[in-house]
Write an enzyme that holds these catalytic residues in place. Structure first.
Site, mmCIF file in Angstrom:
data_model
loop_
_atom_site.group_PDB
_atom_site.id
_atom_site.type_symbol
_atom_site.label_atom_id
_atom_site.label_comp_id
_atom_site.label_asym_id
_atom_site.label_seq_id
_atom_site.Cartn_x
_atom_site.Cartn_y
_atom_site.Cartn_z
ATOM 1 N N SER A 138 0.847 -1.196 0.000
ATOM 2 C CA SER A 138 0.000 0.000 0.000
ATOM 3 C C SER A 138 0.875 1.235 0.000
ATOM 4 C CB SER A 138 -0.914 0.027 1.230
ATOM 5 O OG SER A 138 -1.617 1.259 1.319
ATOM 6 N N TYR A 151 -1.625 0.009 10.608
ATOM 7 C CA TYR A 151 -1.815 -0.491 9.248
ATOM 8 C C TYR A 151 -0.636 -0.113 8.364
ATOM 9 C CZ TYR A 151 -3.694 -0.947 4.515
ATOM 10 O OH TYR A 151 -3.872 -1.285 3.187
#
Length: 247
Positions: A138, A151
């Site tokens: 990501s 995250y």
């Protein structure tokens, strides 16, 4: 066109969003796809959709937060030529309210499960002298925000693992690469944002967020012969992402 006929692919988190698009794209290109997810109904629906287009797929349910379930998933998948570590959890919140249980869940699903699958399945690829592993990373690993540290931290770790595994297995014919999407139009992202993802359009040079199929196309390139010399690379797919502070 990439031809994956005769190859078996395992895609984790394949019943929605990016994982679903990846599974469908690999099946369209001839791969036998092992579809992983937690929801049997959604898994059956995807398998049926793939079969309806002439592809081949089967569903295996597993909870990636469970060591035993990940072991079972690897066993039921059997020898694979392609592994796409797509499944992930993302609970975006400030650090002070991120409980130890939330931290543990992110570490288990986003790091430990991919690690287990690579440790179990990559040696077989190496023995056969051929294989491709794709980690769905990501852009949050680099574009930081005041929330979502756990995250982002796990995705940064997955990037590092990508480079280590590329070095560890590359000499045996196994290529390991990553794809780092920016904001992508998925049900999970809409749930995170609490509404349509179009509110994020202004944060990209393209003026729109990405579609799952656009991520799947990059994955297809990385598992095919046209990328035979690409190893240890993380490709960002974000349309020219800019900082939220610039919006």
């Amino acid at each position: 066109m990439t031809d994956l006929t005769g190859k078996t692919a395992l895609v984790t988190g394949a019943t929605a969003g990016i994982g679903r698009a990846v599974a469908a794209r690999l099946a369209e290109s001839g791969a036998d796809v092992v579809v992983h997810g937690r929801n049997a109904d959604r898994g059956a629906e995807l398998v049926s959709a793939i079969a309806g287009k002439g592809g081949r797929a089967r569903f295996v349910a597993a909870d990636l937060s469970s060591v035993e379930d990940v072991e079972r998933l690897a066993a039921e998948a059997g020898p694979v030529d392609i592994l796409v570590n797509n499944a992930g959890v993302y609970e975006i919140m400030p650090t002070p309210v991120t409980s130890p249980a939330i931290v543990d869940r992110h570490l288990a699903v986003n790091i430990r499960a991919p690690f287990q699958l690579v440790a179990t399945l990559a040696p077989g690829m190496a023995e056969r002298g051929d294989g491709a592993i794709i980690n769905i990373c990501s852009t949050v690993a680099h574009m930081v925000a005041p929330v979502g540290a756990v995250y982002g931290g796990t995705k940064a770790a997955l990037e590092t693992l990508t480079r280590y595994w590329a070095t560890e297995f590359g000499g045996s014919g196994v290529r390991v690469n990553g794809v780092a999407p920016g904001v992508t139009r998925t049900p999970g992202m809409e749930q995170t944002l609490g509404g349509p993802v179009d509110v994020m359009n202004r944060l990209t040079a393209r003026g729109r967020v990405g579609d799952p199929e656009e991520i799947a196309d990059v994955v297809l390139f990385l598992v095919g012969d046209h990328s035979s010399y690409v190893n240890g690379t993380v490709i960002s797919v974000h349309g020219g992402e800019s900082s939220p502070l610039a919006a």
